[in-house]
Every structure is written in C-alpha cells, then in structure tokens.
Design an enzyme around this catalytic site. Structure first.
Site, PDB file in Angstrom:
ATOM      1  N   SER A 143      -4.476   4.022   1.241  1.00  0.00           N
ATOM      2  CA  SER A 143      -4.457   3.978   2.809  1.00  0.00           C
ATOM      3  C   SER A 143      -2.967   3.522   3.266  1.00  0.00           C
ATOM      4  CB  SER A 143      -5.299   2.926   3.303  1.00  0.00           C
ATOM      5  OG  SER A 143      -5.030   1.549   2.777  1.00  0.00           O
ATOM      6  N   TYR A 144      -2.973   3.586   4.654  1.00  0.00           N
ATOM      7  CA  TYR A 144      -1.651   3.633   5.306  1.00  0.00           C
ATOM      8  C   TYR A 144      -1.056   2.252   4.778  1.00  0.00           C
ATOM      9  CZ  TYR A 144       1.767   2.954   9.205  1.00  0.00           C
ATOM     10  OH  TYR A 144       2.813   2.904   9.988  1.00  0.00           O
TER      11      TYR A 144
END
Length: 729
Positions: free
Chosen positions: A319-320
C-alpha cells in the site's frame, strides 16, 4: 476524453495497466472501455516538473548576495519549468489543450506533495478544464479501477493544495533570506561557504549538534563493580554487589575491600521475586517506523528504504508508503484473511500457519478508523510478488511488512523476570537477575534482540544457603551519550516536541508528528549530508564543523527551535482544514524574516567559535558572491590574498603572475582563514598543535620569512635543522 496526469512515469504505466493501451511518446493512450467509454490519455510528471523561481528572476540585482538587498519578498510567487524537464512539460501542455480532452484527472500521489506537483502543472499551463482527483492507497488493478470509478471532486482536495503551496512559498521565503543572511555574516567572520538555513533542516541540525557537543564535553569517570559467583547445593549463579540500588563503586580500594571480605564467605538467599511481563505484537508499520527498523536491522538509510518502498508500491505489492498511520480501517481488515492465505503457501512463511488468531477485524490495536488519516498503515496487497525475483533489499523490506501483518495475528509474548537477593555473611547484598520466556507468541514471527542480557537462573528459593565460590572486581568507565544512527534520527525528528518547554507547543508538535513529515524526513537527512552539515560513518551521525559554526551563530534564535515548526505546522494544518488564511500566514512569516534580518547583524559580536571548530572547518569558495573574502595584503606584491577554494592565493595572479599561495592543509593540519589573516597581519600565527611529522607530532607557529619569501615553522625551542624545513605549497 479524459486526461490522466500521474506523478511519475512508472506510476503512469501502472495506472494504465488494467486497460488495453497504445504507447505514445511521453504518454499512453487508453482504448475505450467500460470506465473510459471514449478512451483516455495517461501522461506523467517526472517528480517536480515546476519549481519556485530563483530570486534573480524577480530582480536581477538579487543575483549578487548582499545584506542590502534583504529581505527578498516577492509580491506574487512564480513557478517555472525545470529546464531539464521542459520536454515532458511541453507534452503535458499539448495534451491538456488537446480539443478531444474534456476533463483532467489529477492522479498524483495521494498526499500533500502529489497534490502540489500536478496542480502546479495545471496552473502553469493555464488549464481551464474541469478537474477530478484520483485518491487511492494502493496500485493494484482492483484499487485502480475502483479509484477511477469513485473520483473526488476538485474542491475536495483544494485546501490541501493551498497548504502545500503556502508551505513551499514560506519555506522559500525563510530559506532564501536566512541562508543569505547567515552566509554573508559568517563570511565576515572568516567562514567562506554557503550556510543553508531552513525551517525544518535547521532545528533538526540543532538537535544533532546538541548531541555532538554532549559527547565532546562528556568527561568519562572510572567506576568499579564487584561480581560474585555463588554455589548453592551444586547450583551456580552470579550476582553484583549493590547498595541502595546502585552497583557502582567510585573507589578501587573500596571495591577490593568488599571483594576480599566476601571471599569464601557463607551466602544466603533472602528474597526471590518473579514478575511476568506481557508484550503485545508490534503495531503495523508507518513510514517512520519502517525506516527506523530497516536502518536498525539492515543499515539502510531512510532515503534508501523510501526508494525501495516506492518501487514495491508502483509494482502494486504494498500500500501507499508515505503513510503516517499505523492503523487500518475495518474494510481493509476484511481483506487480510485472503491476503494471508497466499502467504501460507510461500516457503518463507508457511511455518507460521495456521494463524493462532484468524481475524483482527475487531481488534482496536490495529483497526481504528479515527486514527487513519489520508492513508492506512503500510501493508502487503493481494498482488503478492514472486519472492525469489525480488532484489535482495526489496526482499528485506517486503519481508518486514509481511511479518508485521502475520505477527498481528499472533498472541502476546510472555516473559518471566526473576530477581534474587543474596546476603553474604549477613552484611553484603548481591543482586542476580534472570529471565525465562513463558510464551513465545508473536516473537516466533519477528525475532528481537533483547537489550537486557540476563542469565538463565537455576531454580532458587528463599532460604537457600551456600558459599561464595569466586569474587572479582570489574573496572568500567561512564559512557557519553550514544551517537544517533540515521534510523534514530528519523525518531528524533518525529519526537522533537519533547525538546520544548512550552507544554502547549509540545502537544502541537507531537500532534503534527514533529519536524518534517513522513514524506520529507528522509530528504531532510539527505540534504544535511549533501550540504556538508553531517557525515554518516558506519551508520552513525556526526555533526561537522560547518554545522557547529551555523548552530553557534543561530544560537537561541527561533530558527533553531522546534517551537517555530510547532507554530507553523499548526497554522498549516488549519489551512488544509480551511480554517486559516494562506495570505495571513505569509504576512506573519514575512514579519518574522524581517525581524531576523534586522536583529541578527546586531548580535554577531557575541558569536563565539572554539579554536577546534575553526581549525576543523574547511572553507570553500563562496559560491553566491563574485567577490571572494579579502584576507589581507599579499606578502609578495600589492595584491589581496583571497580564498581560492582549494588554497589561498593572490588576486594579482593573472595580472603580474604573483606566485603567493598558502596551502589549506600543512602536515595534516587545516589552515583556517584566521591563521592566514594572522600571517598577513602579524607575520606569524598563534601556536598550532598537532602537526604530523615523519615520526611524531609536534607543535609550532607558522611564520612568514621576509628574507626567503617563504612560510616556515617557528618553534619556541631550538630544533634540529631537518625539522625547520620550508612548508610553502
């Protein structure tokens, strides 16, 4: 037709990957599909395509650094295209004004910097077309499609842009003015270099210099400890003599007396205390925590870790990465069982399955929507890579992220700590400590190095008796504070609020996550390295002489204090929430800069620099000024001696070929501008310690010999002829 503008080329390719495409020069064409029924163009910036214009773009007179031109405060801040990126900017501009394009999709990173990068492009190209915002936390095909289906409105992130733009302009205003101010004033003190000053980098540097000075000023003192080995019915263990909870003895004689008293004496256990401690699994990672852990385990710099994370993110594997949260939403937690199932079939992780806790969806230690900001914690996505094909460093970082998620599904770890008190001959008290792991729990997944190296004690009970088998005296020294590692520096920045006396500001700074942001801290540390303020050796951070000089000059000014950052961060946060005015913030920043410019020159008389720092400092040619500092009149002609970068030389070198030079290093010693001024003024320097001869070091003065027109050593006492050799460069 829609135009999608990503932040980077790889990101643009990933955003286009779920669809059928045609690759073009500088952009990708997405063919018509159910999401983009008329098709779309995907193009990209290359990081910051635009930058704030240099001072001389506002007024040519600003090109020359001068106190008289300060403050530099533009009425309207201007952005311009970075020259090396003009080609890509032209492609984007052409696509923005393409007649078929009816809407722009801002697809920069879902954060402050990403918001600024793409909006600046739209502003510079004078785009009038409607804009929507792609806001996603992972780059899997599923997330991309869902993101394009649920775009945000332009106004949803407008205040975030205002905050980012205001932050950039305010940082420019402080940096440009304060850097010139201190560079010029320090130049007058003989330190010819560019001293970069910034809102985040200078308070960070002040904390590093503070630790450096604590280490330098620390006076190590010896102490002694008495350690005894006990024998209790064939059971052996060791213990340290203690009095009032302290095992250190300040006198060697006293330690030896205690040891002699205890030798072969009777010993009795008077107390056995056992305490169980429970350790919950670690939180999931945010960027700072991951950078700190990667540095501790693998000695990776924070920037290197962020670069690796960015690659894994762009591949859709995690994820980010620039998240500041260590929590996830309930929706994300629902996806964990399916993701973890994939890891159960991978050799490196299969031994951890089945999981003791199948789901953490109701566990508030990990699932807390109130503590999820723009993004949730860094977690693996369902797009699991072929582990064997990852680069070694990618595998290390990915493994940390995977294990953190698996460990969250394990039970707590339980350790029993035992403290045994042994009395020798009814008078001398010895303390023994040991531990036993009762339940491994999550430590099966994440190995930890325990700081407390405690022995494994045999089974002992109160009332057991025996004898002192052996006694020894151990000599040690008190140790100075430890140097920061690069990973610890991330935490120092994050917890900078603890250094404030003002409790209200401390709360603000801790709330706003300290100095810098998750996305910028690694860059700040890299900047401090590049600007020769810090050096990193074997993962330990050292402050340079240049850093000490700047922080000595800045002193207690607001620039060196986390206090300013606390106030700024609070106001900038208010701007992002729409409750504060960017214009008012810039006016307040300008007032602060004006005060700094008016006040600082009046304080230079009180600036004190130690001889050691002056000697360590390696001057450089002052890049911002066409006229180098004049150090004094040349000894060979009527010219002026100036700092020429790698040596000191005469300004008449070209006009009359004057050969006067002084080296910046003589037998291992740095020759500072102060020494050169002394030679040109009085003909001799003060005594300089530590010249490195062939066989030994020696102390001497540097003296100009008018008869020989050479620089020689001058000693207090007669010396052998071969040591009085000439030292002219």
């Amino acid at each position: 037709m829609k135009l999608i503008i990503a932040e980077k080329p790889d990101q643009g390719s990933t955003l286009a990957s779920p669809f059928k495409t045609k690759k073009q020069s500088g952009y990708i064409e997405i063919l018509p599909n159910e999401i983009f029924q008329n098709g779309a163009f995907v193009t990209w910036a290359v990081g910051h395509l635009c930058e704030l214009a240099a001072p001389e773009k506002y007024d040519p007179s600003y090109k020359k650094w001068s106190l008289q031109t300060l403050p530099i405060s533009p009425e309207q801040y201007q952005y311009e295209v970075v020259k090396s990126k003009q080609k890509q900017f032209d492609i984007i501009q052409k696509l923005i004004h393409h007649p078929a394009v009816t809407e722009i999709i801002h697809a920069g990173d879902a954060g402050r910097e990403g918001e600024l990068i793409v909006r600046n492009i739209l502003r510079l190209t004078r785009s009038q077309k409607p804009m929507k915002r792609l806001w996603i936390s992972s780059l899997t095909a599923k997330s991309i499609k869902e993101g394009f289906t649920n775009l945000l409105k332009e106004e949803d992130t407008r205040n975030l842009y205002f905050e980012a733009y205001t932050r950039a302009c305010a940082d420019w205003l402080v940096g440009m003015n304060a850097s010139r101010l201190y560079s010029l004033l320090l130049q007058q003190k003989g330190f010819s270099d560019v001293f970069s000053v910034g809102r985040v980098q200078t308070p960070t540097l002040a904390l590093i210099v503070k630790r450096e000075l604590e280490i330098e000023q620390f006076v190590s003192e010896p102490f002694w400890e008495v350690e005894a080995t006990f024998s209790m019915d064939k059971k052996k263990y060791t213990g340290k003599w203690e009095k009032d909870g302290n095992s250190r003895i300040n006198s060697k004689e006293m330690a030896e007396k205690i040891a002699a008293f205890c030798e072969q004496k009777e010993a009795t256990i008077t107390e056995v205390q056992a305490e169980k401690k429970e350790f919950l699994p670690p939180y999931l990672y945010n960027l700072s925590a991951l950078q700190t852990e990667a540095n501790k385990r693998f000695k990776l710099s924070p920037k290197k870790t962020l670069d690796i994370l960015q690659k894994l993110y762009q591949k859709g594997n995690i994820s980010y990465p620039r998240s500041d949260s260590r929590f996830v939403t309930a929706e994300e937690a629902k996806t964990f069982p399916a993701i973890l199932q994939k890891f159960s079939h991978i050799t490196d992780y299969e031994s951890f399955f089945p999981l003791p806790i199948p789901s953490i969806q109701d566990n508030s230690r990990y699932v807390n929507e109130k503590k999820v900001t723009d993004h949730y914690a860094i977690i693996p996505t369902d797009q699991v890579p072929n582990i064997s094909k990852l680069l070694p460093e990618e595998k290390q970082i990915y493994d940390l992220i995977v294990r953190s998620l698996i460990a969250a599904h394990y039970e707590k770890s339980i350790t029993e700590y035992t403290t045994v008190t042994t009395l020798v001959d009814g008078r001398a008290t010895f303390i023994s400590k040991g531990k036993v792991q009762m339940q491994e729990g999550w430590k099966k997944v994440i190995s930890t190095k325990d700081a407390d190296k405690e022995q494994e004690l045999p089974f002992l009970e109160k009332g057991d008796s025996g004898v002192v088998n052996k006694v020894k005296v151990k000599e040690s020294k008190t140790q100075p504070p430890k140097r920061y590692t690069e990973g610890q520096l991330i935490n120092v920045m994050k917890t900078a609020g603890k250094h404030l006396d003002d409790k209200e500001l401390e709360k603000v700074l801790l709330k706003t996550e300290g100095l810098g942001t998750e996305a910028t801290r690694a860059g700040i540390i890299t900047m401090l390295k590049d600007r020769n303020y810090i050096q990193v050796q074997k993962n330990l951070v050292y402050a340079t002489a240049k850093a000490k000089i700047l922080i000595s000059a800045v002193g207690n000014q607001i620039l060196a204090s986390p206090e300013m950052t606390a106030k700024w961060e609070q106001r900038l946060r208010d701007i992002s929430e729409g409750t504060a005015s960017p214009k008012q913030f810039m006016e307040q920043t300008k007032k602060m800069v004006i005060h700094l410019i008016e006040q600082t020159p009046t304080e230079t008389h009180s600036w004190i620099f130690t001889p050691e720092v002056q000697e360590e400092f390696e001057p450089r040619k002052f890049k911002g000024s066409k006229t180098p500092t004049k150090l004094g009149k040349c000894k060979k002609c009527d010219g002026q001696v100036v700092d020429k970068g790698s040596f000191y030389g005469c300004t008449n070198y070209k006009s009359n070929q004057c050969s006067f030079t002084i080296s910046k290093k003589i037998l291992g010693k740095s020759i500072t501008q102060q020494y050169v001024k002394a030679i040109l003024g009085n003909g001799v320097t003060p005594m300089i310690e530590g010249f490195k001869g062939k066989d030994k070091t020696f102390n001497a003065m540097l003296k100009w010999d008018d008869q020989q027109h050479k620089l020689i050593f001058e000693f207090h006492q007669p010396i052998p002829v071969n040591q009085g050799e000439l030292v002219e460069k």
